[in-house]
Scaffold this motif. Structure first.
Motif, PDB file in Angstrom:
ATOM      1  N   SER A  16      -7.480  -3.486  -1.408  1.00  0.00           N
ATOM      2  CA  SER A  16      -7.270  -2.268  -0.625  1.00  0.00           C
ATOM      3  C   SER A  16      -8.407  -1.428  -0.473  1.00  0.00           C
ATOM      4  O   SER A  16      -9.000  -1.321  -1.469  1.00  0.00           O
TER       5      SER A  16
ATOM      6  N   ARG B  20      -8.293   1.766  -0.652  1.00  0.00           N
ATOM      7  CA  ARG B  20      -8.222   2.932  -1.315  1.00  0.00           C
ATOM      8  C   ARG B  20      -8.403   2.607  -2.936  1.00  0.00           C
ATOM      9  O   ARG B  20      -8.085   3.529  -3.731  1.00  0.00           O
TER      10      ARG B  20
ATOM     11  N   ARG C  27      -3.791  -2.230  -5.576  1.00  0.00           N
ATOM     12  CA  ARG C  27      -4.578  -2.091  -4.770  1.00  0.00           C
ATOM     13  C   ARG C  27      -5.894  -3.056  -4.872  1.00  0.00           C
ATOM     14  O   ARG C  27      -6.582  -3.627  -4.139  1.00  0.00           O
TER      15      ARG C  27
ATOM     16  N   GLU D 115       0.933  -1.400  -0.001  1.00  0.00           N
ATOM     17  CA  GLU D 115      -0.096   0.058  -0.049  1.00  0.00           C
ATOM     18  C   GLU D 115       0.905   1.171   0.162  1.00  0.00           C
ATOM     19  O   GLU D 115       0.429   2.256  -0.655  1.00  0.00           O
TER      20      GLU D 115
END
Length: 401
Positions: A224, A226, A219, A185
């Motif tokens: 993720s 995000r 991601r 990340e």
């Protein structure tokens, strides 16, 4: 805005020490639930009580509780954009650390959290000086994670100060350091931010695409939180960039060759270590582009519906029989929307469209993001009589005033 990392302890020990330790645990739970205003209010209510806490009990010592409560307050105030409050609460954490003679790295991590509030208050030079001091501490301790985070913060600061070339250099160095670590990340953050700085500097669109997609691939595969942010950033590239058409996104191999040309960057190697939500790099890129298209189409549909009262008012005020009430409501609504940064350019284009064909060009509309461009095109078509809009939809602006 650059993506940021704020360091706060989410694993404070929960022990006796009266109700304070339990309160720390409760506040961390509220923070994780996104109830930020409640967190900040509760921390403020406890501040005076945190100065003289009860003596240590069993394995819990007063400073762990004090710093846990103040630290989650810092994180919540930061997320809310309450910059002065974040600085005040973080000063309490720093004082507690100084009183117990915490290590240099620990104190530097806490000081690092002051950079964003300083920067957002327009105190960019102070933020930069702070970050250089932090970087020296992290370099001395060979803390690659915090060195990378600090370089990203310096890039953010340089970008705000208008030093575009320096922002690119700082984020590139951050990316190189983060590839020496093990946090996907953190690497995605630097790819994402670097694309931002390349856009602002008017750099090669191919590199922008490569870093945008590299962040999204990481991601997507790591699931993720995000990932949606990455999709939104890619959707702003699809179909245009400064009026220059983009025929197709890069292939996975293109991404690898472009980003891996930077010293120390090993995206192709990293991809092989990520979880396999979809097998194969090109399949991942294809899925990301499909999801981007779906998101963009949904956003366009929602925005056109939301802007229909504005377009209706534009039509109602366009001829010699102009509706005065619709005109007044239109002017008020556009004045309010112009205050909102995401819609400022669209409002400008709509006012030029309403002024007539001689006051805008196709390129003006093309330069908007895809969602705003779709709204502007519908407004232009409605004024030309090419599409029909509800002639009474403008009346909804009364409820929004």
């Amino acid at each position: 805005m650059a993506e940021q990392v704020i360091e706060h302890d989410t694993h404070a020990e929960v022990g006796p020490l009266a109700g304070f330790a339990a309160e720390a645990a409760r506040l961390h739970t509220l923070y994780q639930q996104g109830r930020l205003e409640e967190v900040v209010a509760a921390v403020e209510a406890q501040r005076a009580n945190l100065v003289d806490l009860p003596a240590a009990e069993q394995s819990t010592v007063p400073w762990t509780v004090r710093e846990a409560i103040l630290g989650v307050g810092v994180a919540a105030a930061h997320d809310l954009g309450h910059w002065e409050q974040a600085l005040e609460l973080n000063a309490g954490v720093r004082q507690s650390q100084e009183d117990r003679h915490a290590g240099d790295v620990e104190q530097a991590v806490t000081s690092f959290n002051d950079y964003a509030p300083l920067l957002r208050q327009g105190r960019g030079l102070e933020a930069k000086e702070l970050l250089y001091r932090c970087r020296a501490v992290f370099a001395g301790a060979e803390d690659l994670t915090m060195m990378g985070n600090t370089l990203s913060a310096l890039a953010d600061t340089d970008s705000h100060l208008g030093h575009r070339a320096s922002a690119i250099d700082q984020e590139t160095d951050a990316l190189r350091l983060k590839y020496q670590g093990s946090d996907p990340e953190a690497i995605a953050v630097s790819h994402y931010n670097l694309a931002n700085y390349l856009i602002k500097a008017g750099q090669d669109l191919r590199a922008v695409w490569a870093h945008r997609l590299a962040a999204a691939v990481i991601r997507y595969q790591t699931n993720s939180s995000r990932f949606t942010t990455s999709l939104q950033s890619i959707s702003r590239l699809v179909g245009h960039s400064g009026g220059v058409p983009v025929q197709a996104p890069l292939s996975f191999n293109d991404i690898c060759s472009t980003v891996d040309s930077l010293a120390g960057v090993r995206f192709a190697e990293l991809f092989g270590l990520l979880p396999d939500r979809i097998e194969g790099g090109q399949s991942t890129v294809d899925e990301i582009m499909k999801l981007t298209t779906d998101m963009r189409d949904a956003a366009i549909e929602e925005s056109i519906a939301a802007w229909e009262p504005i377009i209706s008012a534009m039509v109602a005020t366009a001829d010699k029989d102009a509706n005065a009430e619709a005109g007044r409501l239109l002017d008020d609504a556009l004045a309010e929307l112009e205050k909102q940064h995401p819609w400022r350019e669209l409002v400008f284009v709509l006012t030029r469209i309403q002024a007539g064909p001689d006051h805008h060009s196709e390129q003006t509309v093309d330069n908007l993001d895809p969602v705003s461009s779709a709204v502007a095109r519908r407004a232009r078509a409605a004024l030309a009589g090419e599409v029909n809009v509800d002639p009474t939809a403008w009346q909804a602006l009364t409820d929004e005033a």
